[in-house]
Design an enzyme around this catalytic site. Sequence first.
Site, mmCIF file in Angstrom:
data_model
loop_
_atom_site.group_PDB
_atom_site.id
_atom_site.type_symbol
_atom_site.label_atom_id
_atom_site.label_comp_id
_atom_site.label_asym_id
_atom_site.label_seq_id
_atom_site.Cartn_x
_atom_site.Cartn_y
_atom_site.Cartn_z
ATOM 1 N N LYS A 287 16.996 15.313 -46.495
ATOM 2 C CA LYS A 287 16.848 14.385 -47.610
ATOM 3 C C LYS A 287 17.606 13.081 -47.385
ATOM 4 C CE LYS A 287 15.249 17.546 -51.114
ATOM 5 N NZ LYS A 287 15.424 18.159 -52.442
ATOM 6 N N ARG B 43 16.827 26.022 -48.625
ATOM 7 C CA ARG B 43 15.441 25.692 -48.257
ATOM 8 C C ARG B 43 15.476 24.621 -47.174
ATOM 9 N NH1 ARG B 43 11.648 21.800 -49.650
ATOM 10 N NH2 ARG B 43 9.493 22.517 -49.963
#
Length: 310
Positions: free
Chosen positions: A225, A265
């Site tokens: 991210k 994840r």
Amino acid sequence: MSKKSGRGRVAGLPTWDRCAVMGVVNVTPDSFSDGGRWFDTTTAVKHGLDLVTEGADLVDVGGESTRPGATRVDEAEELKRVIPVVRGLASEGVTISVDTMRASVAEQALAAGAALVNDVSGGLADPEMIPVVAAAGAPFVVMHWRGFLAGGTIRGTYDDIVSEVVDELHARVEAVLEGGIAPDRIVVDPGLGFSKEADHDLTLLAHLDRLRDLGHPLLVAASRKRFLGRVLAGPEGAPPPARERDAATAAVSALAAHQGAWAVRVHEVRATADAVRVARAVEGARSERSAQAAPAAAAPDTAQAAEGAR
């Protein structure tokens, strides 16, 4: 699940003795992380099986990008992308999570063999989602969400990021419980990168204990991210591309596992699978040393005992 009671388990899913690893299969042409590499059904199924070989405990299949600025696909297209991949992986015995905001996709994915529904809106995007998941008796991920990111990062202003995310997640969990989903089937996710800036994400990672205090297993989805790109770039440099953030992702996985996350994840599984196993080994060594020290601490001092007997 109290702060001291461990990472917890999710009813309806396997139990792991460490933080689980959720591998990502994006069946989309416009994912921020892999740019459509797994868009073909056959390729996507093979990639999911490869992730399991590399150490994934479950595989998260999604057919709609949730990156900032992404345009939503229609229901028929999402079904076309997701269901064949879920069916193919389920036929190989893979534990599957379906990443969707649509009740119809969740329902058909569960029928095709998915075991968990991972809805980044926590059931807010589709009012039928909670009834569908409740009727199926499936586990459900409730993520912190403040709306679609079509315009980029929206409503990302916070006075106290940790308290506000915890309070908003608590309210959403209560709504999900009222909708009929059992408490032992709820997972919470702080929603890193969703309506949050880099400093918000880092602060949340530093206070995962507050999120665990909600009383449900915790999923941490930090993989590749933007906040990791900002950290790696430093104050002057340009952020590295998403696929060059996997080592940083593995570092977050180790930190999350150490703080009691139920699962992480990730897109690149092998490094994170190693990271969570090392975290578990360190945790085991700490527990063993504490157990060895306890009898010595509990034993009375012989001289003091003798003095007291006089």
